[in-house]
Design a protein around this motif. Structure first.
Motif, PDB file in Angstrom:
ATOM      1  N   GLU A  90      35.469  -6.788 -11.804  1.00 52.89           N
ATOM      2  CA  GLU A  90      34.495  -6.367 -10.798  1.00 52.89           C
ATOM      3  C   GLU A  90      34.043  -4.969 -11.196  1.00 52.89           C
ATOM      4  O   GLU A  90      34.866  -4.145 -11.596  1.00 52.89           O
ATOM      5  CB  GLU A  90      35.145  -6.344  -9.416  1.00 52.89           C
ATOM      6  N   VAL A  92      32.212  -1.521 -10.047  1.00 61.85           N
ATOM      7  CA  VAL A  92      31.771  -0.723  -8.903  1.00 61.85           C
ATOM      8  C   VAL A  92      30.974   0.464  -9.424  1.00 61.85           C
ATOM      9  O   VAL A  92      31.392   1.119 -10.375  1.00 61.85           O
ATOM     10  CB  VAL A  92      32.978  -0.254  -8.048  1.00 61.85           C
ATOM     11  N   ARG A  94      29.219   4.041  -8.070  1.00 66.68           N
ATOM     12  CA  ARG A  94      29.255   4.951  -6.916  1.00 66.68           C
ATOM     13  C   ARG A  94      28.305   6.122  -7.115  1.00 66.68           C
ATOM     14  O   ARG A  94      28.270   6.708  -8.204  1.00 66.68           O
ATOM     15  CB  ARG A  94      30.662   5.531  -6.748  1.00 66.68           C
ATOM     16  N   GLY A  99      35.608   5.706   0.451  1.00 68.68           N
ATOM     17  CA  GLY A  99      36.428   4.510   0.246  1.00 68.68           C
ATOM     18  C   GLY A  99      37.657   4.755  -0.607  1.00 68.68           C
ATOM     19  O   GLY A  99      38.294   5.815  -0.537  1.00 68.68           O
ATOM     20  N   THR A 100      37.972   3.763  -1.435  1.00 65.99           N
ATOM     21  CA  THR A 100      39.228   3.844  -2.205  1.00 65.99           C
ATOM     22  C   THR A 100      39.210   4.980  -3.229  1.00 65.99           C
ATOM     23  O   THR A 100      40.266   5.463  -3.620  1.00 65.99           O
ATOM     24  CB  THR A 100      39.523   2.530  -2.965  1.00 65.99           C
ATOM     25  N   LEU A 101      38.022   5.397  -3.660  1.00 68.56           N
ATOM     26  CA  LEU A 101      37.949   6.511  -4.610  1.00 68.56           C
ATOM     27  C   LEU A 101      38.625   7.750  -4.010  1.00 68.56           C
ATOM     28  O   LEU A 101      39.426   8.420  -4.676  1.00 68.56           O
ATOM     29  CB  LEU A 101      36.473   6.819  -4.934  1.00 68.56           C
ATOM     30  N   TYR A 121      37.420  -3.049 -12.041  1.00 67.71           N
ATOM     31  CA  TYR A 121      38.606  -3.537 -11.327  1.00 67.71           C
ATOM     32  C   TYR A 121      38.908  -4.941 -11.833  1.00 67.71           C
ATOM     33  O   TYR A 121      37.982  -5.722 -12.123  1.00 67.71           O
ATOM     34  CB  TYR A 121      38.357  -3.600  -9.811  1.00 67.71           C
ATOM     35  N   ASP A 129      43.275  -6.435  -6.692  1.00 68.21           N
ATOM     36  CA  ASP A 129      42.159  -5.934  -7.503  1.00 68.21           C
ATOM     37  C   ASP A 129      42.410  -4.523  -8.053  1.00 68.21           C
ATOM     38  O   ASP A 129      41.713  -3.569  -7.664  1.00 68.21           O
ATOM     39  CB  ASP A 129      40.841  -5.918  -6.692  1.00 68.21           C
ATOM     40  N   ASP A 175      27.401   3.069  -2.639  1.00 69.21           N
ATOM     41  CA  ASP A 175      28.142   2.423  -3.740  1.00 69.21           C
ATOM     42  C   ASP A 175      28.007   0.912  -3.595  1.00 69.21           C
ATOM     43  O   ASP A 175      27.507   0.415  -2.574  1.00 69.21           O
ATOM     44  CB  ASP A 175      29.627   2.866  -3.792  1.00 69.21           C
ATOM     45  N   PHE A 176      28.408   0.191  -4.616  1.00 69.11           N
ATOM     46  CA  PHE A 176      28.325  -1.270  -4.548  1.00 69.11           C
ATOM     47  C   PHE A 176      29.176  -1.881  -5.647  1.00 69.11           C
ATOM     48  O   PHE A 176      29.566  -1.211  -6.610  1.00 69.11           O
ATOM     49  CB  PHE A 176      26.870  -1.757  -4.666  1.00 69.11           C
ATOM     50  N   LYS A 177      29.440  -3.188  -5.467  1.00 71.04           N
ATOM     51  CA  LYS A 177      30.246  -3.939  -6.437  1.00 71.04           C
ATOM     52  C   LYS A 177      29.406  -5.070  -7.019  1.00 71.04           C
ATOM     53  O   LYS A 177      28.666  -5.741  -6.278  1.00 71.04           O
ATOM     54  CB  LYS A 177      31.463  -4.511  -5.701  1.00 71.04           C
ATOM     55  N   ASP A 197      28.135  -6.817   2.603  1.00 70.55           N
ATOM     56  CA  ASP A 197      29.569  -7.057   2.348  1.00 70.55           C
ATOM     57  C   ASP A 197      30.008  -6.357   1.067  1.00 70.55           C
ATOM     58  O   ASP A 197      31.195  -6.057   0.899  1.00 70.55           O
ATOM     59  CB  ASP A 197      29.837  -8.566   2.140  1.00 70.55           C
ATOM     60  N   THR A 198      29.080  -6.160   0.133  1.00 73.97           N
ATOM     61  CA  THR A 198      29.461  -5.670  -1.200  1.00 73.97           C
ATOM     62  C   THR A 198      28.844  -4.308  -1.555  1.00 73.97           C
ATOM     63  O   THR A 198      29.053  -3.820  -2.663  1.00 73.97           O
ATOM     64  CB  THR A 198      29.060  -6.688  -2.291  1.00 73.97           C
ATOM     65  N   CYS A 199      28.059  -3.776  -0.632  1.00 77.47           N
ATOM     66  CA  CYS A 199      27.432  -2.459  -0.863  1.00 77.47           C
ATOM     67  C   CYS A 199      27.747  -1.555   0.324  1.00 77.47           C
ATOM     68  O   CYS A 199      27.966  -2.046   1.433  1.00 77.47           O
ATOM     69  CB  CYS A 199      25.909  -2.562  -0.905  1.00 77.47           C
ATOM     70  N   ARG A 200      27.682  -0.245   0.101  1.00 75.39           N
ATOM     71  CA  ARG A 200      27.673   0.681   1.235  1.00 75.39           C
ATOM     72  C   ARG A 200      26.260   1.241   1.372  1.00 75.39           C
ATOM     73  O   ARG A 200      25.693   1.735   0.387  1.00 75.39           O
ATOM     74  CB  ARG A 200      28.672   1.820   1.047  1.00 75.39           C
ATOM     75  N   ARG A 216      35.425  -2.666   8.626  1.00 76.84           N
ATOM     76  CA  ARG A 216      36.672  -2.064   8.128  1.00 76.84           C
ATOM     77  C   ARG A 216      37.206  -1.012   9.096  1.00 76.84           C
ATOM     78  O   ARG A 216      38.396  -0.919   9.328  1.00 76.84           O
ATOM     79  CB  ARG A 216      36.434  -1.355   6.780  1.00 76.84           C
TER      80      ARG A 216
HETATM   81  N1  UDP Z   1      33.706  -3.809  -2.932  1.00 75.32           N
HETATM   82  C1  UDP Z   1      33.540  -5.185  -2.820  1.00 75.32           C
HETATM   83  N2  UDP Z   1      34.614  -6.006  -3.032  1.00 75.32           N
HETATM   84  C2  UDP Z   1      35.845  -5.534  -3.355  1.00 75.32           C
HETATM   85  C3  UDP Z   1      36.026  -4.126  -3.455  1.00 75.32           C
HETATM   86  C4  UDP Z   1      34.921  -3.304  -3.225  1.00 75.32           C
HETATM   87  O1  UDP Z   1      32.432  -5.665  -2.570  1.00 75.32           O
HETATM   88  O2  UDP Z   1      36.782  -6.340  -3.550  1.00 75.32           O
HETATM   89  C5  UDP Z   1      32.558  -2.910  -2.703  1.00 75.32           C
HETATM   90  C6  UDP Z   1      32.641  -2.171  -1.370  1.00 75.32           C
HETATM   91  O3  UDP Z   1      31.931  -2.862  -0.365  1.00 75.32           O
HETATM   92  C7  UDP Z   1      31.973  -0.855  -1.698  1.00 75.32           C
HETATM   93  C8  UDP Z   1      32.287  -0.624  -3.185  1.00 75.32           C
HETATM   94  O4  UDP Z   1      32.575  -1.916  -3.711  1.00 75.32           O
HETATM   95  O5  UDP Z   1      30.563  -0.952  -1.535  1.00 75.32           O
HETATM   96  C9  UDP Z   1      33.434   0.317  -3.418  1.00 75.32           C
HETATM   97  O6  UDP Z   1      34.534  -0.096  -2.635  1.00 75.32           O
HETATM   98  P1  UDP Z   1      35.917   0.707  -2.602  1.00 75.32           P
HETATM   99  O7  UDP Z   1      36.491   0.731  -3.972  1.00 75.32           O
HETATM  100  O8  UDP Z   1      35.721   1.999  -1.924  1.00 75.32           O
HETATM  101  O9  UDP Z   1      36.913  -0.254  -1.823  1.00 75.32           O
HETATM  102  P2  UDP Z   1      36.980  -0.831  -0.330  1.00 75.32           P
HETATM  103  O10 UDP Z   1      36.737   0.301   0.591  1.00 75.32           O
HETATM  104  O11 UDP Z   1      35.938  -1.911  -0.299  1.00 75.32           O
HETATM  105  O12 UDP Z   1      38.376  -1.389  -0.273  1.00 75.32           O
END
Ligand code: UDP
Length: 238
Positions: A90, A92, A94, A99-101, A121, A129, A175-177, A197-200, A216
């Motif tokens: 995957e 990402v 940013r 988020g996780t960063l 990831y 992941d 950010d987005f995945k 679901d996959t972008c902020r 979340r």
């Molecule tokens: N993201 C996603 N699927 C995943 C992990 C992340 O679509 O399994 C997207 C998430 O929506 C955000 C970006 O990737 O837009 C970065 O996500 P982050 O690593 O901060 O993790 P999260 O907060 O989603 O656990």
């Protein structure tokens, strides 16, 4: 085009085989998950919104020269896509820290990065992941060097194209995945979905979160945020 057996069911989508081995049918589900599916819910209408948003963004990206798996929308919750073998990485991208960063590295939230950060990831729910390097991906055969180079190039192009697109709609792409697959001809294609679901997404003026972070973080009105994204990009309501 006839829908055949369920080939795969994920957290937000079902994939069906069709009578054409080169295509798959995607059903966008109403289920919403976070934190590796530890938090779950279902929101009536979410599948339709993500189906429409993703279709619109894939169509726009194709027009802008980014090849992807999308073929056409079929109905409220279904779209037809090209069959690909999804690579287990995957990607990402940013633009602003969150988020996780921030959790992982202790860097402050909300800082605009000097240039887009691209991360990889491993797509593996059991392992949650984990963040990997390009070397992990190539050494363990998850993607080869050429694919990694192409993926980085496409991911940063998508960021530039969608960043400009959303900016005009008064939205910051935070950010987005992305996920990528290989088609029967061996070509690399952008795949999966691009949705709240996959972008902020943050509103440019108010900084209101218009994405899955509302779920979340229990911020409320999740569906309203998804509807807002659809209406800003399409000029239509649902
Ligand atoms: N993201 C996603 N699927 C995943 C992990 C992340 O679509 O399994 C997207 C998430 O929506 C955000 C970006 O990737 O837009 C970065 O996500 P982050 O690593 O901060 O993790 P999260 O907060 O989603 O656990």
């Amino acid at each position: 085009m006839e829908q055949r057996e369920l080939a795969y069911e994920g957290k937000a989508k079902k994939m069906f085989a069709t009578d054409d081995p080169a295509t798959m049918l995607v059903e966008y589900k109403n289920s919403l998950t976070a934190f590796n599916a530890q938090k779950k819910d279902s929101l009536e209408g979410k599948g339709e919104l993500n189906n429409r948003i993703s279709a619109r963004l894939f169509t726009f990206l194709a027009e802008e020269g980014i090849p992807n798996h999308f073929i056409k929308i079929l109905d409220d919750t279904h779209q037809l896509v090209r069959r690909v073998r999804i690579l287990p990485v995957e990607v990402v991208v940013r633009n602003i820290t969150t988020g996780t960063l921030c959790k992982r590295l202790g860097v402050p939230e909300g800082v605009t990065l000097e240039r887009p950060l691209v991360e990889f990831y491993l797509k593996d729910d059991e392992l949650g992941d984990p963040l990997i390097t390009e070397d992990h991906a190539t050494l363990f055969g998850w993607a080869n060097e050429e694919q990694i180079a192409k993926i980085k190039h496409i991911a940063t192009s998508v960021n530039a194209i969608l960043g400009r697109f959303f900016d005009k709609k008064g939205i910051i792409l935070v950010d987005f995945k992305l996920e990528f697959g290989i088609d029967s001809a061996g070509d690399l294609l952008l795949a999966d979905e691009i949705s709240p679901d996959t972008c902020r997404f943050w509103d440019k003026e108010t900084k209101k979160k218009l994405d899955k972070d509302r779920f979340r973080k229990d911020l409320g009105d999740v569906l309203g945020a998804y509807r807002e994204i659809w209406s800003r990009i399409s000029g239509e309501g649902i």
